[in-house]
Structures are given as structure tokens and as C-alpha cells.
Design a protein around this motif. Structure first.
Motif, mmCIF file in Angstrom:
data_model
loop_
_atom_site.group_PDB
_atom_site.id
_atom_site.type_symbol
_atom_site.label_atom_id
_atom_site.label_comp_id
_atom_site.label_asym_id
_atom_site.label_seq_id
_atom_site.Cartn_x
_atom_site.Cartn_y
_atom_site.Cartn_z
ATOM 1 N N CYS B 273 -0.209 0.054 7.218
ATOM 2 C CA CYS B 273 -1.607 0.099 7.658
ATOM 3 C C CYS B 273 -2.595 -0.078 6.520
ATOM 4 O O CYS B 273 -3.752 -0.439 6.751
ATOM 5 C CB CYS B 273 -1.897 1.394 8.399
ATOM 6 S SG CYS B 273 -2.107 2.834 7.331
ATOM 7 N N GLY B 274 -2.193 0.203 5.297
ATOM 8 C CA GLY B 274 -3.094 0.000 4.160
ATOM 9 C C GLY B 274 -3.961 1.186 3.817
ATOM 10 O O GLY B 274 -4.714 1.162 2.852
ATOM 11 N N GLN B 275 -3.885 2.243 4.602
ATOM 12 C CA GLN B 275 -4.804 3.361 4.404
ATOM 13 C C GLN B 275 -4.571 4.079 3.068
ATOM 14 O O GLN B 275 -5.503 4.592 2.478
ATOM 15 C CB GLN B 275 -4.653 4.355 5.558
ATOM 16 C CG GLN B 275 -5.750 5.396 5.640
ATOM 17 C CD GLN B 275 -7.090 4.815 6.062
ATOM 18 O OE1 GLN B 275 -7.137 3.857 6.813
ATOM 19 N NE2 GLN B 275 -8.157 5.368 5.556
ATOM 20 N N GLU B 277 -3.651 2.868 0.217
ATOM 21 C CA GLU B 277 -3.770 2.011 -0.977
ATOM 22 C C GLU B 277 -4.465 2.784 -2.103
ATOM 23 O O GLU B 277 -5.513 3.370 -1.905
ATOM 24 C CB GLU B 277 -4.585 0.775 -0.610
ATOM 25 C CG GLU B 277 -4.800 -0.176 -1.765
ATOM 26 C CD GLU B 277 -5.719 -1.329 -1.365
ATOM 27 O OE1 GLU B 277 -5.386 -2.047 -0.407
ATOM 28 O OE2 GLU B 277 -6.774 -1.475 -2.003
#
Lengths: 346, 321, 200
Positions: B273-275, B277
């Protein structure tokens, strides 16, 4: 407090005005004396009683007249409401969110009875009594987004999520600050924001997109945006620019207080459950400078903010022709006293 | 914002649906309605096993419009497991209470597709259960190709065949049946999308087969729930607070931070999801990027790491936290 | 090449061959045909054989003969105009299976029209390989009367439908395959700057 709906116009003779109570709840967007771009996203949780944040969707004294203006815009230009075919699930999601919220938050005005897929919707202010089958388009006089969109203040767009992007694939937009749904429908998040200056380079849209892609069901967020409009005109679309563009040249030191309006958008973002789409609500509030200065804090702050705008923004928001006239008039109300933090009145 | 709001659920039903697979049905602790969701969604289940805290993602399998309960399927991973699936199989029974997240969808069907080809291996069937439910309700064209070791190992084969008829094709490894992907992909109409979920080698094989058939990347989608791979212990330095945190061999960076009370942002905990990062300020080791989020250029750049999945082989790393 | 900071305008990275596709459909105009010749030279020997090229442009007989020679052994069809080329492309896509790769080379209106038509067949715009060649002319939609003005080389430009003088905004719609034209003198009617031929 029971709402009394005003009978007023947003075109021709422009009889729109805010009552004193509505002035106090205006979402004044400047939290300090200096203009600063920020994404300013916060959770859309219930705010103080009587404020524009109290409920999921805000209904105020202008409701009935605004809906009448929307119907006129759609009559003249049906292209202001468009949905690509794959957005039907999102349309029903939106209808459900709007009806459930309004019936819960304003039980005196709206009623919703649900028995499985058999729904019964009553909208008292607009004299609507509709039985329909949830999920069956033919049981409503319009497609679901248009049906509820004609009964709720504010513009709405629906974003499909795919390939790590949000795509504006549907919307009902009749009171916009100079952007065209007909042109922008089908664009992704970066594309429809293309004309906005400065923010792309600052990485604002990349960060905002990443945030929105991970938005969760039941965790809506909101932010404020603003521009200025001459006369309390809701339909400042590019389509009708030849009709309202001339207004910008009519501002004089004598009429500036009455003609120039601050236009604030309370923008809400909601993850919709079945479609995984994101609903974007753009609820506009208009107030003349004359009415703004009735709150001393706003009278002090607004000229200070207008003086600090970067030139790109003045151009983008179309303020160039009358900004100085507005500042000159507003400065009479700025005694130089310090202002308290935050946007609300003291 | 870190993490997600949780809701308490009670286990209403547990069923052994295949040799090593159990189906769990959850209801809200107060019988309040649950959110509807979109096909392909998953929830995270929070598990407290001794002093360990685990949050594992599981696909929702029921009808997306059923708000009375959620259903998941859990494969007992055996010795390879970090403990989540073992905990679910051995410690969770009817009446157990658990915390779950709201549904999140990182594997949605593309609504613009003219047709959907679903390719599942083993437990990889789970996201397709709700997806087929949704596609069927929308009268969208789809077909499922489902590879199982045997009928005893494969969950829901009979149910799916009876519900969706000839749109469901089951291939049994014990009978030497392989998914004939070349033939399947060779005769699809323009605008078809392929979705694959299963073990990593199967996903790689399916994606490569499609690419060799001339299918564009844009029409290919995959989802894999993998636990953060274990490795050697190392040290994470936090630039803002100046703290140093030891990451154990079986832990992810995120888990180590949480164990030490450091607030870090996360959502899917599967590198998708990239949250989570996080900026890398310095690194004297080699980063194993185990996520599906960062681009190749970002990996080479070495300035970002997804702390839910990725780790370093040796040495230490300084994060912008 | 079109160099641009417009976020809504597509990027046209240039043609590169997808050697896996079982068939290649290539739409180009006269200028774009040169890019197709170069594409063939970068691919393997059988790539051109698997390719169908639609040249959607009015060609002289000698130009057509040159194209036939340059693009052999591809299947070549010459259509008299862009609109005829798009009709032919749609016919072709009606019965096409997955495994084909679509290419477009030429002016921005040509590329845009190909991308627009392909969307109806579920072909993602990012999977179409594109190269800009030739004129910088634009297709412009008047935001007021919604009419399209073709082959626009000046800014501002007169709307060929309602007659308003339009400022050509750097805002592009893939769905409409057009730039946005907005009345330039709405605030001060008659205050129109001279037309500059900037999209030659």
C-alpha cells in the motif's frame, strides 16, 4: 434551531444574502494573516453544534434556492452531470451515504425507510416522496448520483481507483470555480489538477494522492479551499465564462463591498464501501466583503492575506482586476490589532 | 496517521474446509452491522500470542453486501509460519474474540475491463471469492482457473463449480493437471484483464506467460500476501530521536519499532500500500527490498524503504524517523 | 518531440518494439511513417511481417509507392484521411484478440484519436506506444459551444463553430483527444491579442 429556507437568486438580480447566524458559521479559511499553501487535511469528524462541521453534509438556509439554481443549470447544460458507465456501483454508494447521513442528521427534513432493497425517501423541503428499489436504476427518475445530487448542496465527483491512481469518472458539478467537468471527466488526479500552479512542483499532489489511495471506509477527511467571485453567482463555469467574465470589470471602490464575495469550499473525501471509489464533496459558501467585515477579526485579516498572495495564485484565481480595489476597501476595517490564531470569529 | 481503527469481533463459526485450511466467520461483538466492501478486499486480524503481537492480512470471502458477518480462510503454513496461521488454527475457536481492521482493497477488479481471467493457486483462491461474487452481481464476464494439489487440499472447489458452473475450471496436481495458461490467454477478447493470486513462483510464472503472449502490463494484476521474510538481526538508527533499535531475525523493522513503542505509519503490512514508506538517511549494508510498492529506480536510489517488509542483510541503517 | 510541463498532456516516448506481441497494429500519418520505418529497423526480422500499418493521410502515388517499399513486408493499408483511418482501426479492433500491440506515430491529433478509439476496446492508453512526428498542430475543443476545431496552428484561434476567439489552454483531455479552448476576451470583449502561429 429550525432552518428557515430563504427564497433568493444566484443570477440576474442576485438577491442572495447570509442571515446574521449564517455569517457567524461561515468557514473562514485563513488561519493566520499570511497566505501559505497547505494541504490542510483533517479528519472529517463531527464539529461543534451549529458549525458547518456538525454533520457529514451541511444543509443551511440557502438549500432550497441552491437546488433551484442547480436544476436551472442542468436544464441549460445536461453535460454538467456525467458518469462513465463503470461508475454505477459508486453512484449507488453515494446515494446511500447521502440519504443515510441526511436522514440521520436532519430528521425533521429528511426521512429514509429501508426494507431490504425497498427504499422510501422523503425530502420535505423539496416536496419529494420517492419509493424505489436500491440497485435498480429504472426505479428512480434520474441515475442515482444525479438523483441525490439534485437534493444536496455542493458539487460532487466520484473517483474510481485503479492502477495506483484516482480517476474522476463521474460528477455533478454546477457551482464550480471555473473548471469543466465535461472536459475533465475521465482524467486522473494529476491530470485534472494540471492547471493549478506551484503545487505540482512542491510535490503536493503526489503526497495527497498517496494519502487518498489509502483512505479507509468510515474515515472521511476534509479541507478548505477558497477563491473569490463577483456577485453571489454559483455557476462560474468555464462554459459560461462569456456571461460572468465581464463582472470582473464592474468592481468599483463604491460597490466592492457588495459585489466581491469570498467563496469557500468545504471539501470532503469519503471512501465508498462497495465500489472502492472515493466521493469528493465540494460544498461552497459565499459571503460578500460587506458581510465578512461584520466580524472584526476577519475584517483585519482578509486584507493582510490578500496582500501576501503570490502572483501565480492571483492569476490562477482570476483576482488581478479587482484585488487592489478589494484591499483598499478592506483596509478601512484593519486597525492593525493582532488577530487570534485559527479561522473562527473571536 | 499510524495504523488503523480496529473493531472487536467474535468468532461465530469455524469450519475445516480443506486439509490444512479453516474458514472463520466473524460477527461484530455487539452484533452491529459491519461495513460492506468491494471485491478483492482484505482485513487485518490482530493476534496476541504470548508477548508477540501479529497483524496478518486475510482476504474477505463472503458476499460484499453481507453486513452480518465477515469470512476469511486461513492456511496452516506449518514450519514456515511466523506464527499467525498457527495461532488462528490452534488458538482460535467459536466464541474467541479478536480485533480486525476495516476492509482495505489492494486487489480490485478493473471496472473498465471487458473480461476478467482469474488465476488462483491453492489458498490464493480467497480474494477471488468476493471478486467473483461482485463480478457475477454486475453481470461481468469472468472465468476462474484454479490449481489445487488435490481435491482434499483445495478449498471450495465443489461450491465454486456449483455456483458458477463452467466459468470455474479446477486443475488437480495429483492427477497431473496443469493450468493451460498459454491456451487460455491465447484466445481472450481485447480488453481482458488477468489477475493472479497464489505462491510467488506461480505469480511469476503467470505474469511471464502473459507477457510472452503479448499481454500489456496494464492488463496484468497480482496479489500476494507474504509475511516479512526473516533474516539476520541488525540495528536501526532513528535520525530524529537519536534512538537505536535492534531488529531481531524474525522481526520486521516495523514490528521492532512497535515493540519499542515507536509510532510508525502502516496500513497493509504486506509491502503493497505504500503507507509505511520511510526515508533512508544512511545505510552501510545492502537493503533487501521485499515490497511490491517501490519502483526499480527508487530501489536503486536507496533513499526509501518499506519498513513493513524490507530489511538489510548486514550492518546498520539510519531512518528519517 | 513535444516538450511540455502540462500535467494533463500525454508523454509520447517514441516507438519501441514489443517483440512478444503476436500482431502489431500501427496507425501513422505521412510524417509518422518514417518513425515506423525506424521501428522496423530496431526489431527482429519477423516483426514487420506480424504488423499491419494504416497510413491515415492523403498520399501522392509516388509517396504511396515509397511507403509500400519502405514498410514491406508489413501489411499496408492507405486511408485517405485521419477519420477514415480511425474507422478502419475500429473495424480491425472489433474482432481482435488479446496479444496485439497498438502503435501510433504522427501528429498529436492522430495519436489522440488512436488512443481515444482504443479506449472503447479496453486498451489502456499506457499500453499504446506513441511517437510524435510532424506538425505541432492541435485539436481544440471550445469549452463554450463544445465544438471541435481541427488542425489548429495559432493561439488564439477562432472557434470554427461559434466564432468566439479562443485561448488554447495547456490542458488536454484524452477522452476528447483535444486541448481546451476558452474565450480570450470574455472580461473585456474585443480585447484580443494578435494570433501567433506557435503550433506549426
Amino acid at each position: 434551531m429550525a432552518l428557515i429556507f430563504k427564497d433568493e437568486t444566484f443570477r440576474d438580480d442576485f438577491t442572495y444574502k447570509n442571515s446574521p447566524a449564517t455569517i457567524r458559521r461561515f468557514p473562514f479559511p485563513f488561519i493566520e494573516d499570511q497566505y501559505r499553501y497547505s494541504v490542510n487535511i483533517e479528519p472529517h469528524t463531527p464539529g461543534p453544534k451549529g458549525s458547518v462541521y456538525e454533520f457529514t453534509f451541511d444543509i443551511d438556509e440557502h438549500y432550497v434556492s441552491e437546488m433551484r439554481d442547480r436544476a436551472m443549470v442542468l436544464q441549460e447544460d445536461p453535460g454538467r452531470c456525467q458518469a462513465l458507465p463503470h461508475m454505477m456501483t459508486a453512484q449507488w454508494d453515494m446515494l446511500e451515504l447521502v440519504m443515510v447521513s441526511l436522514a440521520r442528521d436532519y430528521p425533521d427534513l429528511f426521512t429514509l425507510h429501508r426494507d431490504g432493497a425497498h427504499w422510501h425517501w422523503i425530502n420535505k423541503p423539496l416536496n419529494i416522496d420517492q419509493k424505489f428499489t436500491f440497485g435498480e436504476v429504472n426505479s428512480l427518475p434520474y441515475e442515482p448520483m444525479e438523483y441525490v445530487g439534485r437534493q444536496i448542496q455542493g458539487d460532487f465527483s466520484l473517483q474510481d481507483q485503479r492502477d495506483g491512481q484516482l480517476w474522476m469518472d463521474a460528477g455533478i458539478i454546477t457551482s464550480q470555480a471555473d473548471w469543466s467537468l465535461d472536459f475533465d471527466v475521465g482524467m486522473n488526479f494529476f491530470e485534472w489538477h494540471a492547471p493549478v500552479p506551484l503545487a505540482h512542483e512542491a510535490g503536493v499532489f503526489e503526497r495527497a494522492l498517496k494519502f487518498l489511495l489509502n483512505m479507509q471506509i468510515g474515515q472521511p477527511v476534509r479541507r478548505l479551499n477558497w477563491t473569490m467571485t463577483i456577485n453571489p453567482r454559483l455557476d462560474t463555469s468555464p462554459e459560461n465564462y462569456p456571461k460572468w467574465g465581464k463582472d470582473r470589470t464592474t468592481v468599483t471602490p463604491e460597490n466592492v463591498g457588495e459585489k466581491v464575495h469570498l467563496r469557500v469550499e468545504l471539501q470532503g473525501l469519503f471512501r465508498l464501501p462497495r465500489s472502492n471509489a472515493i466521493l469528493f464533496s465540494i460544498r461552497g459558501y459565499l459571503m460578500s466583503l460587506e458581510q465578512i467585515v461584520t466580524v472584526p477579526k476577519w475584517g483585519r485579516r482578509l486584507p493582510r492575506v490578500l496582500k501576501s498572495l503570490p502572483p501565480e495564485l492571483i492569476e490562477y484565481k482570476g483576482l488581478a482586476r479587482y484585488r487592489q480595489t478589494a484591499i483598499d476597501w478592506l483596509e478601512k476595517y484593519d486597525d492593525g490589532a493582532p488577530t487570534s490564531p485559527g479561522g473562527g470569529p473571536d | 496517521m499510524s495504523g488503523f481503527p480496529l473493531r472487536r469481533v467474535r468468532v461465530a463459526e469455524v469450519e475445516q474446509v480443506a486439509a490444512r485450511i479453516k474458514r472463520f466467520r466473524f460477527v461484530d461483538i455487539d452484533n452491529a452491522p459491519l461495513s460492506q466492501f468491494s471485491g478483492g478486499s482484505h482485513i487485518s486480524v490482530v493476534m496476541h500470542s504470548g508477548d508477540r503481537l501479529m497483524r496478518n492480512p486475510y482476504s474477505l470471502m463472503g458476499s460484499p453486501t453481507d453486513t452480518s458477518s465477515y469470512q476469511i480462510s486461513v492456511l496452516h503454513c506449518g514450519a514456515d509460519s511466523r506464527g499467525g496461521s498457527k495461532f488462528m488454527h490452534e488458538n482460535v475457536a467459536v466464541g474467541s474474540e479478536l480485533e480486525i481492521s476495516q476492509p482495505l482493497n489492494l486487489f480490485p477488479p478493473v471496472r473498465l475491463a471487458k473480461k476478467h481471467v482469474l488465476v488462483a493457486g491453492g489458498i490464493g483462491i480467497t480474494p477471488f471469492m468476493s471478486m467473483m461474487n461482485e463480478l457475477d452481481a454486475l453481470r461481468s464476464d469472468f472465468e476462474l482457473h484454479y490449481g489445487v494439489r488435490s481435491l482434499e487440499d483445495g478449498a471450495y472447489c465443489k461450491y465454486l463449480q456449483s455456483r458458477y458452473g463452467s466459468r470455474v475450471n479446477v486443475y488437480r496436481q495429483d492427477q497431473g493437471q496443469m493450468i493451460p495458461l498459454d491456451a487460455i490467454l491465447g484466445e481472450q477478447r481485447l480488453g481482458t484483464h488477468m489477475y493472479v493470486c497464489g505462491p510467488k513462483p506461480m505469480i511469476d510464472w503467470a505474469l511471464q506467460t502473459a507477457e510472452l503472449q503479448g499481454w500489456p502490463q496494464e492488463n496484468l494484476h497480482s496479489e500476494q500476501f507474504s509475511a516479512p521474510p526473516p533474516g539476520k538481526p541488525f540495528v536501526v538508527k532513528l535520525a530524529k530521536s537519536g534512538r537505536e533499535i535492534a531488529v531481531k531475525g524474525h522481526q520486521s523493522i516495523l514490528e521492532a519499532l512497535e515493540e519499542h513503542g515507536v509510532d510508525a505509519s502502516f496500513l497493509c503490512r504486506g509491502g503493497a500500500c505504500g503507507q509505511c514508506e520511510t526515508g533512508v538517511i544512511a545505510c552501510d549494508g545492502y537493503i533487501d527490498h521485499n515490497d511490491h510498492f517501490l519502483s526499480e529506480a527508487e530501489r536503486v536510489g536507496g533513499k526509501k524503504i518499506m519498513i513493513c517488509m524490507s530489511r538489510i542483510q548486514t550492518g546498520s541503517i539510519t531512518l528519517d524517523l | 518531440m513535444t516538450i511540455s510541463t502540462i500535467k494533463s498532456r500525454p508523454i509520447y516516448p517514441g516507438l519501441s518494439p514489443d517483440l512478444n506481441a503476436r500482431s502489431n497494429i500501427i496507425v501513422c500519418d505521412k510524417a509518422g511513417a518514417a518513425a515506423v520505418t525506424e521501428l522496423f529497423s530496431r526489431a527482429d526480422a519477423t516483426f514487420a511481417k506480424r504488423s499491419t500499418v494504416f497510413i491515415a493521410d492523403a498520399l501522392q502515388e509516388t509517396e504511396a509507392a515509397t511507403a509500400r517499399k519502405d514498410l514491406a513486408p508489413a501489411t499496408l493499408e492507405i486511408l485517405p484521411s485521419l477519420s477514415a483511418g480511425i474507422v478502419r482501426l475500429r473495424e480491425f479492433l472489433d474482432n481482435a484478440p488479446m496479444g496485439l500491440r497498438l502503435y501510433a506515430a504522427g501528429t498529436e491529433p492522430l495519436i489522440g484519436s488512436v488512443v481515444q478509439a482504443a479506449a472503447d476496446y479496453g486498451i489502456d492508453h499506457l499500453s499504446i506506444r506513441t511517437e510524435h512526428r510532424g506538425s505541432l498542430m492541435r485539436r481544440v475543443q471550445c469549452v463554450h459551444c463544445k465544438g471541435f476545431t481541427e488542425n489548429v496552428t495559432t493561439n488564439p484561434v477562432t472557434c470554427s463553430h461559434c466564432g468566439l476567439t479562443l485561448f488554447v489552454r495547456d490542458h488536454y483531455s484524452r477522452r476528447l483527444a483535444a486541448f481546451q479552448g476558452v474565450c480570450i476576451d470574455a472580461e473585456n470583449p474585443g480585447d484580443v491579442p494578435p494570433m501567433e502561429a506557435i503550433y506549426q
